[in-house]
Design a protein around this motif. Structure first.
Motif, PDB file in Angstrom:
ATOM      1  N   UNK A 135       1.151  -1.098   0.546  1.00  0.00           N
ATOM      2  CA  UNK A 135       0.202   0.412  -0.128  1.00  0.00           C
ATOM      3  C   UNK A 135       0.701   1.544  -0.195  1.00  0.00           C
ATOM      4  N   UNK A 136       0.600   2.664  -0.518  1.00  0.00           N
ATOM      5  CA  UNK A 136       1.122   3.651  -0.934  1.00  0.00           C
ATOM      6  C   UNK A 136       1.317   4.424   0.852  1.00  0.00           C
ATOM      7  N   UNK A 137       1.978   5.237   1.218  1.00  0.00           N
ATOM      8  CA  UNK A 137       2.290   5.751   2.032  1.00  0.00           C
ATOM      9  C   UNK A 137       1.204   6.124   2.752  1.00  0.00           C
ATOM     10  N   UNK A 138       0.683   6.157   4.310  1.00  0.00           N
ATOM     11  CA  UNK A 138      -1.159   6.901   4.726  1.00  0.00           C
ATOM     12  C   UNK A 138      -0.622   8.481   4.403  1.00  0.00           C
ATOM     13  N   UNK A 139      -2.064   8.661   3.661  1.00  0.00           N
ATOM     14  CA  UNK A 139      -2.416  10.035   3.751  1.00  0.00           C
ATOM     15  C   UNK A 139      -3.421  10.598   4.943  1.00  0.00           C
ATOM     16  N   UNK A 140      -4.532   9.194   5.061  1.00  0.00           N
ATOM     17  CA  UNK A 140      -5.195   9.852   6.554  1.00  0.00           C
ATOM     18  C   UNK A 140      -5.022   8.485   7.691  1.00  0.00           C
ATOM     19  N   UNK A 141      -4.980   8.560   8.650  1.00  0.00           N
ATOM     20  CA  UNK A 141      -4.296   7.417   9.926  1.00  0.00           C
ATOM     21  C   UNK A 141      -5.752   7.713  10.962  1.00  0.00           C
ATOM     22  N   UNK A 142      -6.182   6.424  10.954  1.00  0.00           N
ATOM     23  CA  UNK A 142      -6.848   6.804  12.307  1.00  0.00           C
ATOM     24  C   UNK A 142      -6.488   5.785  13.426  1.00  0.00           C
ATOM     25  N   UNK A 196     -14.920   1.752  18.878  1.00  0.00           N
ATOM     26  CA  UNK A 196     -13.676   1.199  19.953  1.00  0.00           C
ATOM     27  C   UNK A 196     -12.600   0.468  19.331  1.00  0.00           C
ATOM     28  N   UNK A 197     -11.351   1.511  19.223  1.00  0.00           N
ATOM     29  CA  UNK A 197     -10.045   0.872  18.101  1.00  0.00           C
ATOM     30  C   UNK A 197      -9.608   0.672  17.153  1.00  0.00           C
ATOM     31  N   UNK A 198     -10.411   1.657  16.735  1.00  0.00           N
ATOM     32  CA  UNK A 198     -10.755   1.814  15.429  1.00  0.00           C
ATOM     33  C   UNK A 198      -9.323   2.337  14.088  1.00  0.00           C
ATOM     34  N   UNK A 199      -8.969   0.952  14.620  1.00  0.00           N
ATOM     35  CA  UNK A 199      -7.384   1.646  13.324  1.00  0.00           C
ATOM     36  C   UNK A 199      -7.743   1.526  11.680  1.00  0.00           C
ATOM     37  N   UNK A 200      -7.075   3.009  10.948  1.00  0.00           N
ATOM     38  CA  UNK A 200      -7.227   2.471   9.534  1.00  0.00           C
ATOM     39  C   UNK A 200      -6.427   3.784   9.055  1.00  0.00           C
ATOM     40  N   UNK A 201      -5.671   3.347   7.506  1.00  0.00           N
ATOM     41  CA  UNK A 201      -4.736   3.786   7.032  1.00  0.00           C
ATOM     42  C   UNK A 201      -5.231   3.881   6.287  1.00  0.00           C
ATOM     43  N   UNK A 202      -5.487   4.775   5.537  1.00  0.00           N
ATOM     44  CA  UNK A 202      -5.730   5.384   4.113  1.00  0.00           C
ATOM     45  C   UNK A 202      -4.528   6.347   2.818  1.00  0.00           C
ATOM     46  N   UNK A 203      -4.676   5.570   1.596  1.00  0.00           N
ATOM     47  CA  UNK A 203      -3.323   6.352   1.199  1.00  0.00           C
ATOM     48  C   UNK A 203      -4.326   7.832  -0.284  1.00  0.00           C
ATOM     49  N   UNK A 204      -3.591   8.231   0.086  1.00  0.00           N
ATOM     50  CA  UNK A 204      -4.018   9.181  -1.030  1.00  0.00           C
ATOM     51  C   UNK A 204      -4.488   8.723  -1.828  1.00  0.00           C
ATOM     52  N   UNK A 205      -5.517   8.916  -3.043  1.00  0.00           N
ATOM     53  CA  UNK A 205      -6.317   9.164  -4.195  1.00  0.00           C
ATOM     54  C   UNK A 205      -7.374   7.892  -3.433  1.00  0.00           C
ATOM     55  N   UNK A 206      -7.093   7.050  -2.892  1.00  0.00           N
ATOM     56  CA  UNK A 206      -8.260   5.936  -2.413  1.00  0.00           C
ATOM     57  C   UNK A 206      -9.754   6.381  -1.673  1.00  0.00           C
ATOM     58  N   UNK A 207     -10.002   5.321  -2.717  1.00  0.00           N
ATOM     59  CA  UNK A 207     -11.550   5.290  -2.751  1.00  0.00           C
ATOM     60  C   UNK A 207     -11.895   4.434  -1.563  1.00  0.00           C
ATOM     61  N   UNK A 208     -12.529   5.050   0.407  1.00  0.00           N
ATOM     62  CA  UNK A 208     -13.267   4.254   0.654  1.00  0.00           C
ATOM     63  C   UNK A 208     -14.295   4.528   1.257  1.00  0.00           C
ATOM     64  N   UNK A 209     -15.285   3.197   1.192  1.00  0.00           N
ATOM     65  CA  UNK A 209     -16.665   2.628   1.759  1.00  0.00           C
ATOM     66  C   UNK A 209     -16.926   2.092   3.426  1.00  0.00           C
ATOM     67  N   UNK A 210     -17.690   2.771   4.330  1.00  0.00           N
ATOM     68  CA  UNK A 210     -17.474   1.747   5.348  1.00  0.00           C
ATOM     69  C   UNK A 210     -19.471   1.609   5.327  1.00  0.00           C
ATOM     70  N   UNK A 211     -19.268   0.259   5.464  1.00  0.00           N
ATOM     71  CA  UNK A 211     -20.516  -0.174   5.316  1.00  0.00           C
ATOM     72  C   UNK A 211     -20.940  -1.109   6.307  1.00  0.00           C
TER      73      UNK A 211
END
Length: 276
Positions: free
Chosen positions: A1-8, A26-41
């Motif tokens: 995965x690319x460099x982390x842009x948004x880090x929860x 509780x304990x939500x951990x998520x690393x998102x790269x720049x330009x990624x499209x993430x869906x929460x469901x």
């Protein structure tokens, strides 16, 4: 995965109620790269909107933290714009003026010509440049949502947050807007987090689908990588076995694994009540 842009990181959220504290996340951990499209469901009450509000800076986490592009998220800001299910356009302003109002928030010293070019550019992106002088009541629901998306994009956000942006639209309008969002994201390379209840929508649009466990004390249950090549064509995907396999994985989490977790939680609660 690319460099982390948004880090929860270890994000938790508690709300005070009349009956005490309610543990939403509780304990939500998520690393998102720049330009990624993430869906929460996830099922209703699983904390999807809470996650979105935390990233938007509308709510402050009670534990953990959120870092965007090297800076802590500690409040709202134009680098994180939100598209709601309700377009929230100002009814007394025209389509042009609604977007112009947003543009001037980030281009305070810009000339009228520069502002005009930016407003027209984003309205053309969502195919609404033909309705510049119309008021919200003069255009359809799908058109209003297009203007809402243009307004959010006109802030040039680092992260675009979308809270069920197509939920109130009919199926055909929804499909057209989904296609538009894919085209826009391909052109602008925005980082996007979208809440949805629609499994097909999540698979079609996303790079990854983040599946939330049921609340209370919700967290990330599974993350599914959507390795379908882009650009994506919904008609072609209808006959794609891998698309259906990915879709089935999401459905399996939502309706099989989550049912087991819910039964386990209920069993533990009943045991605790019996002991008490």
């Amino acid at each position: 995965m690319s460099k982390t842009y948004l880090d929860l990181s270890a994000v938790g959220m508690r709300f005070k109620t009349d009956k005490g504290f309610f543990e939403a996340l509780v304990d939500v951990n998520l690393k998102i790269a720049k330009g990624e499209f993430i869906s929460l469901i996830g099922h209703s009450g699983c904390g999807k909107s809470t996650v979105l509000n935390l990233v938007a800076g509308l709510t402050e986490a009670t534990s953990g933290g959120i870092i965007l592009d090297g800076r802590e998220v500690d409040g709202p800001g134009p680098e994180r714009s939100v598209v709601f299910q309700n377009h929230a356009l100002l009814p007394w302003l025209t389509v042009y003026q609604n977007v112009e109002l947003a543009v001037r928030q980030v281009m305070k010293e810009a000339s009228k010509k520069d502002v005009d070019e930016k407003v027209r550019y984003y309205l053309s992106l969502v195919q609404m440049d033909h309705a510049l002088d119309k008021k919200p009541h003069e255009i359809s629901g799908g058109m209003k949502q297009r203007v809402g998306i243009a307004r959010a994009l006109s802030l040039s956000p680092k992260v675009l947050l979308m809270d069920e942006p197509f939920g109130a639209l009919d199926a055909l309008t929804r499909a057209h807007l989904q296609d538009s969002v894919m085209e826009i994201q391909a052109e602008l390379n925005n980082t996007v987090i979208m809440i949805t209840h629609d499994v097909d929508e999540a698979v079609l649009l996303s790079d990854r689908i983040v599946m939330m466990t049921n609340g209370p004390a919700a967290t990330i249950g599974e993350i599914l990588h959507i390795d379908l090549p882009r650009p994506r064509d919904r008609v072609e995907l209808a006959d794609n076995p891998h698309y259906h396999h990915l879709r089935q994985q999401v459905l399996s989490f939502l309706y099989e694994k989550q049912s087991k977790v819910t039964r386990l939680k209920s069993s533990k609660h009943n045991q605790s009540s019996a002991v008490a």
